[in-house]
Design a protein around this motif. Structure first.
Motif, PDB file in Angstrom:
ATOM      1  N   ASP A  30       0.809  -1.217   0.000  1.00  0.00           N
ATOM      2  CA  ASP A  30       0.000   0.000   0.000  1.00  0.00           C
ATOM      3  C   ASP A  30       0.842   1.267   0.000  1.00  0.00           C
ATOM      4  O   ASP A  30       0.337   2.359   0.256  1.00  0.00           O
ATOM      5  N   VAL A  31       2.139   1.128  -0.271  1.00  0.00           N
ATOM      6  CA  VAL A  31       3.047   2.281  -0.281  1.00  0.00           C
ATOM      7  C   VAL A  31       3.702   2.395  -1.653  1.00  0.00           C
ATOM      8  O   VAL A  31       4.362   1.452  -2.111  1.00  0.00           O
ATOM      9  N   ARG A  32       3.508   3.531  -2.298  1.00  0.00           N
ATOM     10  CA  ARG A  32       4.106   3.788  -3.614  1.00  0.00           C
ATOM     11  C   ARG A  32       5.201   4.829  -3.465  1.00  0.00           C
ATOM     12  O   ARG A  32       4.952   5.931  -2.982  1.00  0.00           O
ATOM     13  N   TYR A  57      14.051  14.066  -6.603  1.00  0.00           N
ATOM     14  CA  TYR A  57      13.479  14.045  -5.254  1.00  0.00           C
ATOM     15  C   TYR A  57      12.671  12.755  -5.137  1.00  0.00           C
ATOM     16  O   TYR A  57      11.951  12.387  -6.070  1.00  0.00           O
ATOM     17  N   ARG A  58      12.769  12.093  -3.982  1.00  0.00           N
ATOM     18  CA  ARG A  58      12.011  10.870  -3.743  1.00  0.00           C
ATOM     19  C   ARG A  58      11.087  11.052  -2.548  1.00  0.00           C
ATOM     20  O   ARG A  58      11.486  11.591  -1.512  1.00  0.00           O
ATOM     21  N   ILE A  59       9.844  10.590  -2.715  1.00  0.00           N
ATOM     22  CA  ILE A  59       8.869  10.588  -1.629  1.00  0.00           C
ATOM     23  C   ILE A  59       8.170   9.233  -1.626  1.00  0.00           C
ATOM     24  O   ILE A  59       8.371   8.430  -2.534  1.00  0.00           O
ATOM     25  N   ALA A  60       7.364   8.981  -0.613  1.00  0.00           N
ATOM     26  CA  ALA A  60       6.566   7.756  -0.571  1.00  0.00           C
ATOM     27  C   ALA A  60       5.157   8.102  -0.092  1.00  0.00           C
ATOM     28  O   ALA A  60       4.983   8.904   0.826  1.00  0.00           O
ATOM     29  N   VAL A  61       4.165   7.479  -0.717  1.00  0.00           N
ATOM     30  CA  VAL A  61       2.756   7.755  -0.434  1.00  0.00           C
ATOM     31  C   VAL A  61       2.074   6.464   0.003  1.00  0.00           C
ATOM     32  O   VAL A  61       2.093   5.471  -0.727  1.00  0.00           O
ATOM     33  N   GLY A  70      -8.481  11.867   0.214  1.00  0.00           N
ATOM     34  CA  GLY A  70      -8.346  11.534  -1.201  1.00  0.00           C
ATOM     35  C   GLY A  70      -7.002  11.825  -1.810  1.00  0.00           C
ATOM     36  O   GLY A  70      -6.736  11.423  -2.945  1.00  0.00           O
ATOM     37  N   GLY A  71      -6.118  12.526  -1.087  1.00  0.00           N
ATOM     38  CA  GLY A  71      -4.819  12.870  -1.646  1.00  0.00           C
ATOM     39  C   GLY A  71      -3.968  11.649  -1.934  1.00  0.00           C
ATOM     40  O   GLY A  71      -3.360  11.533  -2.995  1.00  0.00           O
ATOM     41  N   SER A  72      -3.915  10.714  -0.978  1.00  0.00           N
ATOM     42  CA  SER A  72      -3.070   9.531  -1.176  1.00  0.00           C
ATOM     43  C   SER A  72      -3.589   8.661  -2.307  1.00  0.00           C
ATOM     44  O   SER A  72      -2.807   8.099  -3.078  1.00  0.00           O
ATOM     45  N   VAL A  73      -4.909   8.534  -2.409  1.00  0.00           N
ATOM     46  CA  VAL A  73      -5.492   7.747  -3.502  1.00  0.00           C
ATOM     47  C   VAL A  73      -5.193   8.413  -4.837  1.00  0.00           C
ATOM     48  O   VAL A  73      -4.867   7.746  -5.829  1.00  0.00           O
TER      49      VAL A  73
END
Length: 314
Positions: free
Chosen positions: A20-22, A67-71, A79-82
């Protein structure tokens, strides 16, 4: 605290450190490198539809080509993460803010203790990159199931002692006991869901503030149509108008409805992007990000409300 400077960026690569983490890797569009950042910084990412969310930078501060992030998917969120998981494809354009200051490593600490709850691990990952070589450190990672522990392999290679607290197996972190056993020379850093944040804040309330550092991107949540508080009037000094804020609408929603520009991101009182300067009136502060000193001058428009009429510099 508002974020105004945005850079065009493109989604270059993705990976899935957990189901569940992208993880998203962005590259700049109009420059060869992104601006420098300090371990612990975060950025605000704006989707093409205008939605903004804050994410910790988890890549190396020595590599500014991306830049790297994880969602993490939060189906019950706003709704931001979706959106960033389902409606952002490789090659898509987004806008990324300049790095924003977050937690900082305590250079005077003899020992560093990190607590990460769920996707709060990304804030810890960023900080670990800023530790002095050979620094004494440990990470307590609170997860529901071991199989869903994103970046566990990265933490194991970090050099810090890793303790996994798996709640489904009866290993939930005993916060009061954990805090009581902290070495006196240690500085504590933590990030996670509201329940964990509140428990640690309560258990460390008697600590020297310099020894406790935290960050939260998970704000207050409400259901659509829920009564948020009593209705009130907000006099906007610069716009020279009065806006009525009904009981089921936030000040931020009311201001945006009237086409008054306000920066915002989390919409839950966690990031501080939507702060407005208070000129007059009593404020019911409900945020998770402002200090008591800051609350004397500003309010988070997404969750805080007026106790009766208020005046704002907007």
């Amino acid at each position: 605290m508002s974020v105004r400077l945005l850079m065009a960026a493109r989604l270059k690569a993705e990976s899935w450190p957990a189901s569940d983490v992208r993880e998203l890797t962005f590259e700049p569009v109009h420059r060869t490198e992104f601006p420098p950042f300090i371990p612990g910084d975060h950025v605000q990412v704006q989707h093409q539809n205008g939605t903004r969310r804050d994410y910790s930078l988890i890549g190396s501060a020595n590599d500014l080509s991306s830049y790297r992030i994880a969602v993490r998917r939060e189906s019950g969120g706003r709704g931001g993460s979706v959106l960033f998981q389902d409606e952002l494809a490789l090659g898509d354009l987004v806008f990324v803010s300049y790095p924003q200051g977050g937690m900082r490593i305590d250079s005077a600490a003899a020992h560093h203790v990190f607590v990460a709850g769920g996707i709060g691990v990304t804030a810890v990952l960023g900080l670990l990159g800023g530790l002095p070589c050979g620094a004494s450190s440990e990470v307590h990672y609170c997860v529901r199931n071991r199989i869903d522990a994103a970046y566990q392999d990265v933490l194991e290679r970090s050099g810090a002692k890793l303790v996994l607290h798996e709640s489904s197996a009866g290993g939930r972190l005993d916060v009061p006991a954990f805090v009581e056993d902290l070495p006196r020379e240690a500085t504590l850093y933590y990030c996670g869901p509201p329940s964990l944040m509140a428990a640690i804040a309560d258990a460390t309330s008697h600590f020297d503030p310099a020894r406790v550092r935290c960050e939260s991107f998970t704000g207050v949540t409400t259901e659509p149509g829920e009564k948020l508080g009593d209705a009130f009037d907000a006099w906007l000094v610069l716009s020279k108008r009065v806006i009525r804020v009904p009981e089921d609408e936030s000040l931020l929603q009311a201001v945006l409805r009237e086409n008054v520009p306000v920066d915002y991101s989390c919409e839950g009182g966690a990031c501080g992007s939507c702060v407005l300067e208070v000129v007059d009136g009593e404020i019911d502060h409900r945020d998770l990000c402002l200090s008591e000193e800051e609350r004397k001058e500003v309010m988070t428009s997404c969750v805080s409300r007026g106790r009766g009429p208020i005046s704002l510099r907007a």
